[in-house]
Design a protein around this motif. Sequence first.
Motif, PDB file in Angstrom:
ATOM      1  N   HIS A 235      21.870  56.747  85.092  1.00 13.15           N
ATOM      2  CA  HIS A 235      20.783  57.710  85.251  1.00 13.15           C
ATOM      3  C   HIS A 235      20.967  58.638  86.458  1.00 13.15           C
ATOM      4  N   HIS A 236      22.194  58.756  86.946  1.00 10.52           N
ATOM      5  CA  HIS A 236      22.508  59.645  88.075  1.00 10.52           C
ATOM      6  C   HIS A 236      21.669  59.324  89.317  1.00 10.52           C
ATOM      7  N   LEU A 237      21.325  58.047  89.488  1.00  7.41           N
ATOM      8  CA  LEU A 237      20.469  57.654  90.603  1.00  7.41           C
ATOM      9  C   LEU A 237      21.126  57.866  91.956  1.00  7.41           C
ATOM     10  N   SER A 238      22.434  57.630  92.044  1.00  9.82           N
ATOM     11  CA  SER A 238      23.094  57.832  93.335  1.00  9.82           C
ATOM     12  C   SER A 238      23.053  59.308  93.742  1.00  9.82           C
ATOM     13  N   GLN A 239      23.168  60.200  92.773  1.00  5.05           N
ATOM     14  CA  GLN A 239      23.070  61.627  93.087  1.00  5.05           C
ATOM     15  C   GLN A 239      21.623  62.014  93.426  1.00  5.05           C
ATOM     16  N   ALA A 240      20.664  61.489  92.679  1.00  8.04           N
ATOM     17  CA  ALA A 240      19.253  61.818  92.918  1.00  8.04           C
ATOM     18  C   ALA A 240      18.820  61.407  94.320  1.00  8.04           C
ATOM     19  N   PHE A 241      19.383  60.312  94.818  1.00  8.85           N
ATOM     20  CA  PHE A 241      19.022  59.818  96.144  1.00  8.85           C
ATOM     21  C   PHE A 241      20.062  60.163  97.207  1.00  8.85           C
ATOM     22  N   ASN A 242      21.016  61.016  96.849  1.00 10.52           N
ATOM     23  CA  ASN A 242      22.041  61.471  97.789  1.00 10.52           C
ATOM     24  C   ASN A 242      22.758  60.296  98.478  1.00 10.52           C
ATOM     25  N   VAL A 243      23.195  59.352  97.677  1.00  6.14           N
ATOM     26  CA  VAL A 243      23.934  58.201  98.196  1.00  6.14           C
ATOM     27  C   VAL A 243      25.413  58.534  98.154  1.00  6.14           C
ATOM     28  N   THR A 244      26.043  58.532  99.327  1.00  3.20           N
ATOM     29  CA  THR A 244      27.471  58.847  99.408  1.00  3.20           C
ATOM     30  C   THR A 244      28.283  57.691  99.977  1.00  3.20           C
ATOM     31  N   LEU A 245      27.613  56.754 100.637  1.00  4.58           N
ATOM     32  CA  LEU A 245      28.272  55.572 101.190  1.00  4.58           C
ATOM     33  C   LEU A 245      27.491  54.333 100.775  1.00  4.58           C
ATOM     34  N   VAL A 246      28.200  53.217 100.626  1.00  6.02           N
ATOM     35  CA  VAL A 246      27.523  51.967 100.276  1.00  6.02           C
ATOM     36  C   VAL A 246      27.931  50.860 101.237  1.00  6.02           C
ATOM     37  N   PRO A 247      27.009  49.943 101.453  1.00 10.10           N
ATOM     38  CA  PRO A 247      25.670  49.895 100.902  1.00 10.10           C
ATOM     39  C   PRO A 247      24.743  50.899 101.566  1.00 10.10           C
ATOM     40  N   THR A 248      23.747  51.336 100.800  1.00 11.78           N
ATOM     41  CA  THR A 248      22.671  52.177 101.312  1.00 11.78           C
ATOM     42  C   THR A 248      21.353  51.535 100.883  1.00 11.78           C
ATOM     43  N   PHE A 249      20.463  51.336 101.841  1.00  9.09           N
ATOM     44  CA  PHE A 249      19.141  50.770 101.594  1.00  9.09           C
ATOM     45  C   PHE A 249      18.114  51.861 101.857  1.00  9.09           C
ATOM     46  N   ILE A 250      17.337  52.190 100.835  1.00  7.77           N
ATOM     47  CA  ILE A 250      16.311  53.223 100.956  1.00  7.77           C
ATOM     48  C   ILE A 250      14.950  52.545 100.878  1.00  7.77           C
ATOM     49  N   VAL A 251      14.143  52.759 101.912  1.00  7.98           N
ATOM     50  CA  VAL A 251      12.818  52.158 101.965  1.00  7.98           C
ATOM     51  C   VAL A 251      11.806  53.199 101.499  1.00  7.98           C
ATOM     52  N   LEU A 252      11.033  52.832 100.475  1.00  9.05           N
ATOM     53  CA  LEU A 252       9.999  53.705  99.931  1.00  9.05           C
ATOM     54  C   LEU A 252       8.631  53.100 100.206  1.00  9.05           C
TER      55      LEU A 252
ATOM     56  N   ALA B 283      18.436  49.408  96.857  1.00  6.81           N
ATOM     57  CA  ALA B 283      19.691  49.021  97.499  1.00  6.81           C
ATOM     58  C   ALA B 283      20.850  49.445  96.597  1.00  6.81           C
ATOM     59  N   PHE B 284      21.670  50.348  97.090  1.00  6.67           N
ATOM     60  CA  PHE B 284      22.852  50.796  96.361  1.00  6.67           C
ATOM     61  C   PHE B 284      24.069  50.108  96.955  1.00  6.67           C
ATOM     62  N   GLY B 285      24.929  49.567  96.107  1.00  5.68           N
ATOM     63  CA  GLY B 285      26.131  48.923  96.610  1.00  5.68           C
ATOM     64  C   GLY B 285      27.209  48.854  95.553  1.00  5.68           C
ATOM     65  N   GLY B 286      28.398  48.546  96.002  1.00  4.58           N
ATOM     66  CA  GLY B 286      29.529  48.390  95.095  1.00  4.58           C
ATOM     67  C   GLY B 286      30.084  46.979  95.199  1.00  4.58           C
ATOM     68  N   THR B 287      30.177  46.282  94.094  1.00  7.28           N
ATOM     69  CA  THR B 287      30.698  44.914  94.119  1.00  7.28           C
ATOM     70  C   THR B 287      32.180  44.887  94.476  1.00  7.28           C
ATOM     71  N   TRP B 288      32.802  46.038  94.569  1.00  5.19           N
ATOM     72  CA  TRP B 288      34.200  46.204  94.969  1.00  5.19           C
ATOM     73  C   TRP B 288      34.325  46.506  96.463  1.00  5.19           C
ATOM     74  N   CYS B 289      33.196  46.823  97.124  1.00  2.00           N
ATOM     75  CA  CYS B 289      33.174  47.355  98.485  1.00  2.00           C
ATOM     76  C   CYS B 289      33.035  46.235  99.525  1.00  2.00           C
ATOM     77  N   ASP B 290      33.922  46.207 100.509  1.00  2.00           N
ATOM     78  CA  ASP B 290      33.881  45.166 101.542  1.00  2.00           C
ATOM     79  C   ASP B 290      32.580  45.181 102.340  1.00  2.00           C
ATOM     80  N   ASP B 291      32.047  46.361 102.650  1.00  2.00           N
ATOM     81  CA  ASP B 291      30.788  46.433 103.389  1.00  2.00           C
ATOM     82  C   ASP B 291      29.636  45.858 102.565  1.00  2.00           C
ATOM     83  N   THR B 292      29.598  46.190 101.275  1.00  2.00           N
ATOM     84  CA  THR B 292      28.570  45.639 100.391  1.00  2.00           C
ATOM     85  C   THR B 292      28.709  44.125 100.308  1.00  2.00           C
TER      86      THR B 292
END
Length: 167
Positions: free
Chosen positions: A121-138, A78-87
Motif C-alpha cells: 500500500h506504499h506505506l513507506s512512501q506515504a510516511f517518508n520512511v527511508t531508513l529502518v527501523p523507523t518508529f512513528i508515534v501517532l 514500526a517499519f523494519g526489514g527482517t534482512w536489516c541488522d539494525d532492525t
Amino acid sequence: MKKIIFGLILLICNGAVFAQAEVINEGGTKTLKGFITKEELAADDAFPWYAQNQKGYVPYAAAVTALKAEKDSIHILAFGGTWCDDTKSVFPKFFALTEAAELAPERITVIGVDRNKKTVHHLSQAFNVTLVPTFIVLKNGKEIGRVVEYGKFGMFDKELGQIVGGK
C-alpha cells in the motif's frame, strides 16, 4: 489532507484491510514485506536473532512510564526489514519495551519493508520512511514524533519515551 492520509492508514493498520506479510527470498534471506506480528518473528526459525537480541535487555524505565501513561492514546507504526541488522537488533527490544509498558497489540502496527524500503500500500512512501527501523508515534491520528534507527542519542527507547512524554 495529512489527517485523511493518517486516518486511512490507521484504518488499514487496524485490520480493515489486514493482509498477511508477503514472504520474499532475497539472496537466501527470508524477508517479510507487509504487516508483521511479534508472534511471527518470535516463532519463525528463519529469525533466530529475535530471541537472541531480546536477552538481557532491560527497557529504559522512564520510557516504560511514559508509554504506560499514554498507552490508550497513542499508536506506534514500526517499519523494519527482517534482512536489516539494525532492525534485528532493535525490534526485539522494542517489543520488550511495549510489553513492559502494557501497550496493547492493536496499538502497534509493524510493517516489513524489502531491501528497497518498499512495502504494501506504499506505506513507506506515504510516511517518508527511508531508513529502518523507523518508529512513528501517532496521537489522535497525527504524528507527534519518530525515532529512526537507534535514535539521535543511540537509545531508541529513551527517545520514544521522550516523544510520548512530550519532551
